[in-house]
Scaffold this motif. Structure first.
Motif, PDB file in Angstrom:
ATOM      1  N   ARG A 163       0.834  -1.210   0.000  1.00  0.00           N
ATOM      2  CA  ARG A 163       0.000   0.000   0.000  1.00  0.00           C
ATOM      3  C   ARG A 163       0.867   1.258   0.000  1.00  0.00           C
ATOM      4  NH1 ARG A 163      -5.309  -1.565   0.967  1.00  0.00           N
ATOM      5  NH2 ARG A 163      -5.664  -3.350   2.349  1.00  0.00           N
ATOM      6  N   GLY A 164       2.125   1.092   0.388  1.00  0.00           N
ATOM      7  CA  GLY A 164       3.048   2.225   0.399  1.00  0.00           C
ATOM      8  C   GLY A 164       3.831   2.383  -0.888  1.00  0.00           C
ATOM      9  N   THR A 165       3.443   1.665  -1.949  1.00  0.00           N
ATOM     10  CA  THR A 165       4.166   1.746  -3.216  1.00  0.00           C
ATOM     11  C   THR A 165       4.105   3.162  -3.782  1.00  0.00           C
ATOM     12  OG1 THR A 165       3.675  -0.568  -3.733  1.00  0.00           O
ATOM     13  CG2 THR A 165       4.300   0.867  -5.577  1.00  0.00           C
ATOM     14  N   ARG A 166       5.272   3.705  -4.072  1.00  0.00           N
ATOM     15  CA  ARG A 166       5.355   5.035  -4.692  1.00  0.00           C
ATOM     16  C   ARG A 166       5.675   4.922  -6.181  1.00  0.00           C
ATOM     17  NH1 ARG A 166       5.202   9.287  -1.355  1.00  0.00           N
ATOM     18  NH2 ARG A 166       5.631   9.014   0.870  1.00  0.00           N
ATOM     19  N   ASP A 167       6.616   4.048  -6.503  1.00  0.00           N
ATOM     20  CA  ASP A 167       7.031   3.864  -7.893  1.00  0.00           C
ATOM     21  C   ASP A 167       7.046   2.379  -8.198  1.00  0.00           C
ATOM     22  OD1 ASP A 167       7.874   6.698  -8.514  1.00  0.00           O
ATOM     23  OD2 ASP A 167       9.196   6.264  -6.825  1.00  0.00           O
ATOM     24  N   ALA A 168       6.538   2.011  -9.361  1.00  0.00           N
ATOM     25  CA  ALA A 168       6.554   0.617  -9.773  1.00  0.00           C
ATOM     26  C   ALA A 168       6.476   0.546 -11.285  1.00  0.00           C
ATOM     27  CB  ALA A 168       5.387  -0.154  -9.151  1.00  0.00           C
ATOM     28  N   ALA A 169       7.016  -0.523 -11.831  1.00  0.00           N
ATOM     29  CA  ALA A 169       6.992  -0.727 -13.277  1.00  0.00           C
ATOM     30  C   ALA A 169       6.619  -2.167 -13.579  1.00  0.00           C
ATOM     31  CB  ALA A 169       8.362  -0.413 -13.878  1.00  0.00           C
ATOM     32  N   PHE A 170       5.901  -2.337 -14.668  1.00  0.00           N
ATOM     33  CA  PHE A 170       5.602  -3.666 -15.170  1.00  0.00           C
ATOM     34  C   PHE A 170       6.853  -4.229 -15.819  1.00  0.00           C
ATOM     35  CE2 PHE A 170       4.256  -6.195 -18.907  1.00  0.00           C
ATOM     36  CZ  PHE A 170       3.640  -7.248 -18.243  1.00  0.00           C
ATOM     37  N   VAL A 171       7.228  -5.462 -15.459  1.00  0.00           N
ATOM     38  CA  VAL A 171       8.431  -6.081 -16.003  1.00  0.00           C
ATOM     39  C   VAL A 171       8.086  -7.031 -17.143  1.00  0.00           C
ATOM     40  CG1 VAL A 171      10.466  -7.489 -15.492  1.00  0.00           C
ATOM     41  CG2 VAL A 171       9.611  -5.863 -13.777  1.00  0.00           C
ATOM     42  N   GLU A 172       7.181  -7.989 -16.861  1.00  0.00           N
ATOM     43  CA  GLU A 172       6.860  -8.979 -17.879  1.00  0.00           C
ATOM     44  C   GLU A 172       5.674  -9.821 -17.428  1.00  0.00           C
ATOM     45  OE1 GLU A 172       9.927 -11.926 -18.244  1.00  0.00           O
ATOM     46  OE2 GLU A 172      10.110 -12.186 -16.066  1.00  0.00           O
ATOM     47  N   ARG A 173       5.099 -10.526 -18.386  1.00  0.00           N
ATOM     48  CA  ARG A 173       4.164 -11.592 -18.063  1.00  0.00           C
ATOM     49  C   ARG A 173       4.979 -12.878 -17.943  1.00  0.00           C
ATOM     50  NH1 ARG A 173      -1.325 -10.767 -18.955  1.00  0.00           N
ATOM     51  NH2 ARG A 173      -1.876  -8.789 -19.927  1.00  0.00           N
ATOM     52  N   THR A 174       4.705 -13.635 -16.901  1.00  0.00           N
ATOM     53  CA  THR A 174       5.441 -14.875 -16.686  1.00  0.00           C
ATOM     54  C   THR A 174       4.524 -15.841 -15.934  1.00  0.00           C
ATOM     55  OG1 THR A 174       7.485 -15.818 -15.790  1.00  0.00           O
ATOM     56  CG2 THR A 174       6.503 -13.994 -14.557  1.00  0.00           C
ATOM     57  N   GLU A 175       5.084 -16.872 -15.333  1.00  0.00           N
ATOM     58  CA  GLU A 175       4.306 -17.837 -14.566  1.00  0.00           C
ATOM     59  C   GLU A 175       4.977 -18.103 -13.225  1.00  0.00           C
ATOM     60  OE1 GLU A 175       3.672 -21.446 -16.679  1.00  0.00           O
ATOM     61  OE2 GLU A 175       2.267 -20.559 -18.127  1.00  0.00           O
ATOM     62  N   VAL A 176       4.159 -18.369 -12.214  1.00  0.00           N
ATOM     63  CA  VAL A 176       4.631 -18.834 -10.915  1.00  0.00           C
ATOM     64  C   VAL A 176       3.895 -20.133 -10.619  1.00  0.00           C
ATOM     65  CG1 VAL A 176       4.696 -18.406  -8.432  1.00  0.00           C
ATOM     66  CG2 VAL A 176       5.187 -16.540 -10.028  1.00  0.00           C
ATOM     67  N   ALA A 177       4.632 -21.235 -10.565  1.00  0.00           N
ATOM     68  CA  ALA A 177       4.047 -22.561 -10.319  1.00  0.00           C
ATOM     69  C   ALA A 177       2.907 -22.865 -11.283  1.00  0.00           C
ATOM     70  CB  ALA A 177       3.574 -22.662  -8.875  1.00  0.00           C
ATOM     71  N   GLY A 178       3.094 -22.472 -12.553  1.00  0.00           N
ATOM     72  CA  GLY A 178       2.113 -22.771 -13.578  1.00  0.00           C
ATOM     73  C   GLY A 178       0.977 -21.774 -13.697  1.00  0.00           C
ATOM     74  N   THR A 179       0.928 -20.759 -12.821  1.00  0.00           N
ATOM     75  CA  THR A 179      -0.132 -19.750 -12.851  1.00  0.00           C
ATOM     76  C   THR A 179       0.363 -18.501 -13.579  1.00  0.00           C
ATOM     77  OG1 THR A 179      -1.067 -20.518 -10.757  1.00  0.00           O
ATOM     78  CG2 THR A 179      -1.614 -18.268 -11.451  1.00  0.00           C
ATOM     79  N   PRO A 180      -0.356 -18.017 -14.593  1.00  0.00           N
ATOM     80  CA  PRO A 180       0.054 -16.783 -15.273  1.00  0.00           C
ATOM     81  C   PRO A 180       0.029 -15.601 -14.302  1.00  0.00           C
ATOM     82  CG  PRO A 180      -1.576 -17.989 -16.565  1.00  0.00           C
ATOM     83  CD  PRO A 180      -1.554 -18.621 -15.215  1.00  0.00           C
ATOM     84  N   VAL A 181       1.061 -14.788 -14.340  1.00  0.00           N
ATOM     85  CA  VAL A 181       1.165 -13.635 -13.435  1.00  0.00           C
ATOM     86  C   VAL A 181       1.771 -12.449 -14.177  1.00  0.00           C
ATOM     87  CG1 VAL A 181       1.393 -15.015 -11.318  1.00  0.00           C
ATOM     88  CG2 VAL A 181       3.443 -14.375 -12.617  1.00  0.00           C
ATOM     89  N   ARG A 182       1.573 -11.273 -13.581  1.00  0.00           N
ATOM     90  CA  ARG A 182       2.276 -10.067 -13.998  1.00  0.00           C
ATOM     91  C   ARG A 182       3.354  -9.772 -12.968  1.00  0.00           C
ATOM     92  NH1 ARG A 182      -3.011  -8.988 -15.791  1.00  0.00           N
ATOM     93  NH2 ARG A 182      -3.105  -8.108 -17.904  1.00  0.00           N
ATOM     94  N   HIS A 183       4.548  -9.557 -13.445  1.00  0.00           N
ATOM     95  CA  HIS A 183       5.683  -9.261 -12.581  1.00  0.00           C
ATOM     96  C   HIS A 183       5.883  -7.750 -12.532  1.00  0.00           C
ATOM     97  CE1 HIS A 183      10.380  -9.553 -12.049  1.00  0.00           C
ATOM     98  NE2 HIS A 183       9.785  -8.966 -11.031  1.00  0.00           N
ATOM     99  N   TYR A 184       5.822  -7.194 -11.308  1.00  0.00           N
ATOM    100  CA  TYR A 184       6.052  -5.768 -11.095  1.00  0.00           C
ATOM    101  C   TYR A 184       7.288  -5.595 -10.215  1.00  0.00           C
ATOM    102  CZ  TYR A 184       1.155  -5.344 -12.580  1.00  0.00           C
ATOM    103  OH  TYR A 184      -0.028  -5.410 -13.276  1.00  0.00           O
ATOM    104  N   ARG A 185       8.009  -4.524 -10.444  1.00  0.00           N
ATOM    105  CA  ARG A 185       9.177  -4.192  -9.622  1.00  0.00           C
ATOM    106  C   ARG A 185       9.040  -2.743  -9.176  1.00  0.00           C
ATOM    107  NH1 ARG A 185      13.877  -5.859 -12.696  1.00  0.00           N
ATOM    108  NH2 ARG A 185      13.409  -7.891 -11.735  1.00  0.00           N
ATOM    109  N   GLY A 186       9.297  -2.501  -7.882  1.00  0.00           N
ATOM    110  CA  GLY A 186       9.154  -1.141  -7.397  1.00  0.00           C
ATOM    111  C   GLY A 186       9.709  -0.951  -6.007  1.00  0.00           C
ATOM    112  N   THR A 187       9.323   0.146  -5.393  1.00  0.00           N
ATOM    113  CA  THR A 187       9.765   0.501  -4.041  1.00  0.00           C
ATOM    114  C   THR A 187       8.568   1.005  -3.259  1.00  0.00           C
ATOM    115  OG1 THR A 187      11.941   1.151  -4.890  1.00  0.00           O
ATOM    116  CG2 THR A 187      11.359   1.904  -2.681  1.00  0.00           C
TER     117      THR A 187
END
Length: 294
Positions: A163-187
Motif C-alpha cells: 500500500r506504500g508503493t510510490r514507484d513501480a513498473a511492469f516487467v513482464e508476463r510470466t508464470e509462478v508454479a504454472g499460474t500466469p502472473v504479472r511481474h512488477y518491480r518497485g519501491t
C-alpha cells in the motif's frame, strides 16, 4: 571450516537469534515495450499493487511458504516456513525451520508461529520457555514491526507494505508454479504503508518505518489475473543491535491453493508464558517478559 569461518557462521546464527528474540526493539525499470503492453491492458502498476491486500481478503484463505535470507559478516543463512493463512480474519499459522548450526546438526526444533493483527505467538521458542507454553509478542513494540523478527513475514502485512508503493513498473508476463502472473518491480515506503494499512497493522508498520535502517522497501511482486499475490520478494535493512552492523534481509513469500479452509484458534491466556525469556547466546536473562494475552 577454519576458525574465522566458524566465528562468522556463529555470529550469523546469533543474529538469527536476534530475529527470533524479544529484545529487538530504488525501483527497477522495465523495457518500454513491456510497460506499453501492460498500460494498453488498462492496468496501472501502482494501483494494482495498492489493491493487492484487498484482493487477498477476497480470496479467503491459502497455503503459504516463506523464505527469509539474512546476510551479515560475509555469511548467509536462510529461515524457511510453511503453513496457512486466513486473510479475512488476518490469522496465520506457520511452522518455521531455523538453519542448521555450523557443524551441520539441527540446533532448534521447528517453531510454531501464530500470526494475528498486532501480535505474534511462538511455541517451541526455547530460551527457557516451557515446551507446552506460547510466547506472545506485541508487534507494535518491535523495531521492525515483525516484518523480520519471527523469521517469516506475515503474508497480509507483507501485502499491506505494498500500500506504500510510490514507484513501480511492469516487467513482464510470466508464470509462478504454472499460474500466469504479472511481474512488477518497485519501491514501497513504510511510512506511507502505515498510513493506509488496516487498523490492526498500522502501529506495527509505523514501528518498522521508524526502526529500519531505511524506510524504503524494494520489491518484486507477482500478481495473478485476480490481482492476488502469488510471489512477493521484499528487501529490508536493519541494524544488528548487538554488533551495530547493517544486516540485509530478503523475505520471499509464495501463496497458493487459494480457497483452502483455515481454522486457527489463538492460545488461551493460561497457555501463554509470563516468565522471563533467557538470552540464548549469553545464557543470561533479557529481563523482558512475555505478553499476557491476546
Amino acid at each position: 571450516m577454519d576458525g574465522r569461518q566458524h566465528r562468522r557462521a556463529g555470529r550469523t546464527v546469533a543474529a538469527v537469534g536476534i530475529l527470533l528474540g524479544l529484545g529487538t526493539g530504488a525501483a527497477g525499470c522495465s523495457g518500454s515495450g513491456a510497460a506499453a503492453e501492460d498500460v494498453k491492458g488498462g492496468i496501472d502498476p501502482v494501483t494494482a499493487l495498492h489493491r493487492a491486500a484487498d484482493a487477498l481478503r477476497g480470496a479467503g484463505g491459502s497455503k503459504a511458504t516463506t523464505s527469509m535470507e539474512m546476510a551479515t559478516g560475509g555469511t548467509r543463512v536462510t529461515i524457511r516456513g510453511r503453513g496457512v493463512y486466513d486473510y479475512r480474519h488476518r490469522l496465520g499459522r506457520l511452522t518455521v525451520m531455523l538453519p542448521e548450526d555450523p557443524a551441520g546438526a539441527a540446533e532448534h526444533r521447528p517453531i510454531t508461529e501464530l500470526l494475528a493483527p498486532g501480535a505474534l505467538f511462538m511455541k517451541n521458542r526455547g530460551a527457557g520457555v516451557p515446551a507446552d507454553k506460547w510466547v506472545r509478542v506485541d508487534t507494535a513494540t518491535l523495531s521492525d514491526g515483525n516484518l523480520v523478527t519471527g523469521g517469516a513475514t506475515d503474508p497480509y502485512v507483507a501485502a499491506e507494505v505494498l500500500r506504500g508503493t510510490r514507484d513501480a513498473a511492469f516487467v513482464e508476463r510470466t508464470e509462478v508454479a504454472g499460474t500466469p502472473v504479472r511481474h512488477y518491480r518497485g519501491t514501497a515506503d513504510l511510512g506511507r504503508a502505515a498510513r493506509y494499512a488496516s487498523a490492526g497493522n498500522r502501529a506495527s508498520l509505523a514501528a518498522a518505518a521508524r526502526g529500519f535502517a531505511a524506510a524504503e522497501v524494494p520489491f518484486d511482486a507477482y500478481l495473478d489475473d485476480q490481482g492476488r499475490i502469488r510471489k512477493l520478494r521484499q528487501r529490508f535493512s536493519f541494524v544488528n543491535g548487538h554488533e551495530k552492523t547493517s544486516v540485509a534481509v530478503a523475505s520471499t513469500l509464495l501463496l497458493y491453493a487459494f480457497g483452502t479452509p483455515v481454522d486457527i484458534r489463538l492460545p488461551a491466556p493460561a497457555d501463554i508464558y509470563a516468565g522471563r525469556i533467557a538470552e540464548e547466546e549469553s545464557g543470561q536473562e533479557t529481563g523482558e517478559k512475555s505478553g499476557d494475552g491476546a
